[in-house]
Scaffold this active site. Sequence first.
Site, PDB file in Angstrom:
ATOM      1  N   ASP A  75     -14.720  85.190  23.326  1.00 29.94           N
ATOM      2  CA  ASP A  75     -14.178  84.463  22.277  1.00 29.94           C
ATOM      3  C   ASP A  75     -14.539  82.948  22.412  1.00 29.94           C
ATOM      4  O   ASP A  75     -15.009  82.354  21.191  1.00 29.94           O
ATOM      5  CB  ASP A  75     -12.722  84.825  22.139  1.00 29.94           C
ATOM      6  CG  ASP A  75     -12.578  86.140  21.456  1.00 29.94           C
ATOM      7  OD1 ASP A  75     -13.519  86.608  21.321  1.00 29.94           O
ATOM      8  OD2 ASP A  75     -11.361  86.533  21.531  1.00 29.94           O
ATOM      9  N   GLY A  76     -14.427  82.416  23.527  1.00 32.16           N
ATOM     10  CA  GLY A  76     -14.882  81.003  23.642  1.00 32.16           C
ATOM     11  C   GLY A  76     -16.470  80.629  23.190  1.00 32.16           C
ATOM     12  O   GLY A  76     -16.422  79.593  22.724  1.00 32.16           O
ATOM     13  N   ASP A 178       6.732  71.034  25.466  1.00 33.35           N
ATOM     14  CA  ASP A 178       5.367  70.552  26.227  1.00 33.35           C
ATOM     15  C   ASP A 178       4.195  70.313  25.158  1.00 33.35           C
ATOM     16  O   ASP A 178       3.109  69.847  25.281  1.00 33.35           O
ATOM     17  CB  ASP A 178       4.978  71.665  27.131  1.00 33.35           C
ATOM     18  CG  ASP A 178       5.736  71.694  28.237  1.00 33.35           C
ATOM     19  OD1 ASP A 178       6.695  70.740  28.427  1.00 33.35           O
ATOM     20  OD2 ASP A 178       5.804  72.570  29.277  1.00 33.35           O
ATOM     21  N   TYR A 191      -3.968  81.276  21.946  1.00 39.55           N
ATOM     22  CA  TYR A 191      -2.782  80.526  22.725  1.00 39.55           C
ATOM     23  C   TYR A 191      -1.572  80.733  22.129  1.00 39.55           C
ATOM     24  O   TYR A 191      -0.342  80.924  22.746  1.00 39.55           O
ATOM     25  CB  TYR A 191      -3.411  79.132  22.784  1.00 39.55           C
ATOM     26  CG  TYR A 191      -2.564  78.057  23.457  1.00 39.55           C
ATOM     27  CD1 TYR A 191      -1.545  78.708  24.578  1.00 39.55           C
ATOM     28  CD2 TYR A 191      -2.639  76.796  23.317  1.00 39.55           C
ATOM     29  CE1 TYR A 191      -0.958  77.642  25.318  1.00 39.55           C
ATOM     30  CE2 TYR A 191      -1.751  75.857  23.993  1.00 39.55           C
ATOM     31  CZ  TYR A 191      -0.909  76.307  25.190  1.00 39.55           C
ATOM     32  OH  TYR A 191      -0.376  75.505  25.871  1.00 39.55           O
ATOM     33  N   SER A 192      -1.511  80.909  20.820  1.00 39.56           N
ATOM     34  CA  SER A 192      -0.193  80.876  20.028  1.00 39.56           C
ATOM     35  C   SER A 192       0.373  82.481  20.465  1.00 39.56           C
ATOM     36  O   SER A 192       1.619  82.552  20.662  1.00 39.56           O
ATOM     37  CB  SER A 192      -0.237  81.042  18.577  1.00 39.56           C
ATOM     38  OG  SER A 192       0.759  81.458  17.793  1.00 39.56           O
ATOM     39  N   LEU A 193      -0.397  83.501  20.599  1.00 38.34           N
ATOM     40  CA  LEU A 193       0.137  84.713  21.063  1.00 38.34           C
ATOM     41  C   LEU A 193       0.857  84.874  22.572  1.00 38.34           C
ATOM     42  O   LEU A 193       1.654  85.189  22.687  1.00 38.34           O
ATOM     43  CB  LEU A 193      -0.855  85.836  20.993  1.00 38.34           C
ATOM     44  CG  LEU A 193      -0.440  87.023  21.470  1.00 38.34           C
ATOM     45  CD1 LEU A 193       0.685  87.845  20.491  1.00 38.34           C
ATOM     46  CD2 LEU A 193      -1.739  88.094  21.627  1.00 38.34           C
TER      47      LEU A 193
END
Length: 294
Positions: A75-76, A178, A191-193
């Site tokens: 995905d990146g 953070d 990241y949200s997941l």
Amino acid sequence: MQVVIYSQYLKEGDLPYVQQLFDALAEHGIAAFVHAPYLDDIQGKINFRAEVGRFEGYADFSAGRYDVLISLGGDGTILAAATLVRDRQVPILGINLGRLGFMATVSKDRIGEAVALLAHGRYSVGERSTLFLESSPPLFGDLPFALNDFTILKRDTSSMITIHAYVNGAYLNTYWADGLILATPTGSTGYSLSCGGPIVFPDSNNFVLTPVAPHNLNVRPLVLSDASVISFEVEGRNENFLCTLDSRYEIINSDNKIAVRRGDFSIRMVHLLDIGFLDTMRNKLTWGVDLRNH
């Protein structure tokens, strides 16, 4: 048909799959144009059965007609490919040479089949919304957009930061955390997941606002309309903070004025006819699989 081949780097273990891709493209008469740095990496390691062209970058989309960009990686790699495509509307097909891969849905053992389906037009194209960052002073040069997410984060091991969030100019909340993630539906599986945010379907027209390690445990992720403009003010004991768009980052301070809205263009993704979003969710997250006796 003409395709662009994009990857960030070549791993030795991927050589057989890359060779298989170029063999399949030649077999089906598909002209391949390879992103210049990657072409330099694979020269002398891949046997090209047909002549390949050299693709330099975004400006080349104006010089020629390309039907699909094939992304080799995870995905990146697709996120990086999106910075090449931008508003040119060339759909991206992700072949997963990485690990999890929510967007790179074609497994490496299906490369030949995927190229055949591509050649015969047996695929659909989905629209993935982007987000756009408005900031003063400007950030991220000519790439102030993201396919996955925007974040504000503390730096290194510094103490938590304070982020004041506003929706369409109205005060929403102050987050002691953070950091804070604003994700598109595509970014909801990233990241949200991992920070407890919900999975949102790609066509939901939403943003997900997810705190990172919030000090107040009653602060939860929010789903917002992507017709909203979300603005932020940040402060903390340290002078500098991180601001990211996908995998790109800038250093900001409390003087930066930041607002995020839906982008003016979408990124188009190729889906083979037998791989849908629900299939991807089940397979990647092992839903419906009982692992207790394995």
